[in-house]
Design a protein around this motif. Structure first.
Motif, short mmCIF file in Angstrom:
data_model
loop_
_atom_site.label_atom_id
_atom_site.label_comp_id
_atom_site.label_asym_id
_atom_site.label_seq_id
_atom_site.Cartn_x
_atom_site.Cartn_y
_atom_site.Cartn_z
N VAL A 52 29.04 35.28 2.93
CA VAL A 52 28.94 35.84 4.28
C VAL A 52 29.24 34.73 5.28
O VAL A 52 28.57 33.70 5.29
CB VAL A 52 27.54 36.40 4.55
CG1 VAL A 52 27.45 36.94 5.97
CG2 VAL A 52 27.18 37.49 3.56
N LYS A 53 30.25 34.96 6.11
CA LYS A 53 30.58 34.01 7.18
C LYS A 53 30.65 34.81 8.47
O LYS A 53 31.54 35.65 8.64
CB LYS A 53 31.94 33.36 6.94
CG LYS A 53 31.98 32.36 5.83
CD LYS A 53 33.35 31.74 5.79
CE LYS A 53 33.52 30.76 4.69
NZ LYS A 53 34.88 30.20 4.65
N ILE A 54 29.72 34.56 9.37
CA ILE A 54 29.69 35.26 10.66
C ILE A 54 29.55 34.22 11.76
O ILE A 54 28.73 33.30 11.66
CB ILE A 54 28.53 36.27 10.74
CG1 ILE A 54 28.70 37.35 9.66
CG2 ILE A 54 28.45 36.91 12.10
CD1 ILE A 54 27.57 38.34 9.61
N ASP A 55 30.35 34.39 12.83
CA ASP A 55 30.25 33.52 13.99
C ASP A 55 29.00 33.93 14.77
O ASP A 55 28.99 34.97 15.44
CB ASP A 55 31.51 33.65 14.85
CG ASP A 55 31.53 32.66 16.00
OD1 ASP A 55 30.50 32.00 16.26
OD2 ASP A 55 32.59 32.54 16.66
N GLY A 56 27.93 33.14 14.64
CA GLY A 56 26.66 33.49 15.25
C GLY A 56 26.69 33.56 16.77
O GLY A 56 26.02 34.38 17.37
N VAL A 57 27.49 32.70 17.40
CA VAL A 57 27.56 32.69 18.87
C VAL A 57 28.16 34.00 19.37
O VAL A 57 27.63 34.63 20.29
CB VAL A 57 28.38 31.47 19.36
CG1 VAL A 57 28.56 31.51 20.84
CG2 VAL A 57 27.72 30.17 18.91
N LYS A 58 29.28 34.41 18.77
CA LYS A 58 29.91 35.66 19.18
C LYS A 58 29.00 36.85 18.90
O LYS A 58 28.90 37.77 19.71
CB LYS A 58 31.25 35.85 18.46
CG LYS A 58 32.34 34.94 18.95
CD LYS A 58 33.63 35.25 18.24
CE LYS A 58 34.74 34.32 18.68
NZ LYS A 58 36.01 34.61 17.99
N ALA A 59 28.33 36.84 17.75
CA ALA A 59 27.42 37.93 17.41
C ALA A 59 26.28 38.02 18.43
O ALA A 59 25.93 39.12 18.87
CB ALA A 59 26.87 37.74 16.01
N ALA A 60 25.73 36.88 18.82
CA ALA A 60 24.64 36.88 19.80
C ALA A 60 25.12 37.41 21.15
O ALA A 60 24.39 38.16 21.82
CB ALA A 60 24.08 35.46 19.95
#
Length: 156
Positions: A52-60
């Motif tokens: 799992v690789k998710i851009d946390g900044v964009k998700a937030a």
């Protein structure tokens, strides 16, 4: 317009690969999306960092704008923390569906039938044991001695 953070399936047959996307809730699963923020490869080991690789900044940012994650993506987001923060970017709680774990109607009928057979067998065994105990407790009767047949008188 309600937004969803969800998985869009890619990959070939029997080799799934998912993109984590921001999409309109009315758009099809693999259809049009607004932004791709990560990937998920279920074929990799669960402890793999590449799974799992998710851009946390964009998700937030999208969560602040009101995007709602699906159940699976919510689990993924609850494991991501941004730098300088101690709490995850999304708080996920397991749903409560008590009926999900129950067996179907036919399976419940089979269980009930097995229980009925077991009780009938135990009752029969108890009755047989009771009859054997009664027979053992009863006084033994002596068998009648065989008597000699009476002489017949000849009739003329």
């Amino acid at each position: 317009m309600s937004l969803k953070i969800r998985l869009a399936r890619g990959g070939s047959k029997k080799r799934p690969f998912y993109s984590v996307v921001i999409a309109d809730a009315r758009a099809p699963r693999d259809g049009r999306f607004i932004e791709k923020i990560g990937v998920y490869d279920p074929r990799l080991a669960k402890d793999s960092g590449e799974r799992v690789k998710i851009d946390g900044v964009k998700a937030a940012e999208w969560l602040k704008k009101g995007a709602q994650p699906t159940e699976r993506v919510g689990r993924f987001l609850s494991q991501i923390t941004l730098e300088g923060e101690s709490a995850p970017i999304y708080t996920w709680a397991a749903g409560n569906n008590p009926k999900k774990g129950e067996p179907g109607k036919k399976a419940q009928d089979r269980v009930k039938e097995r229980a009925d057979k077991a009780t009938a067998a135990s009752e029969a065994a108890a009755a047989a044991a009771e009859a054997a105990a009664a027979a053992a407790a009863a006084p033994a009767e002596e068998a009648p001695a065989e008597e000699a047949p009476a002489e017949e008188t000849p009739s003329a």
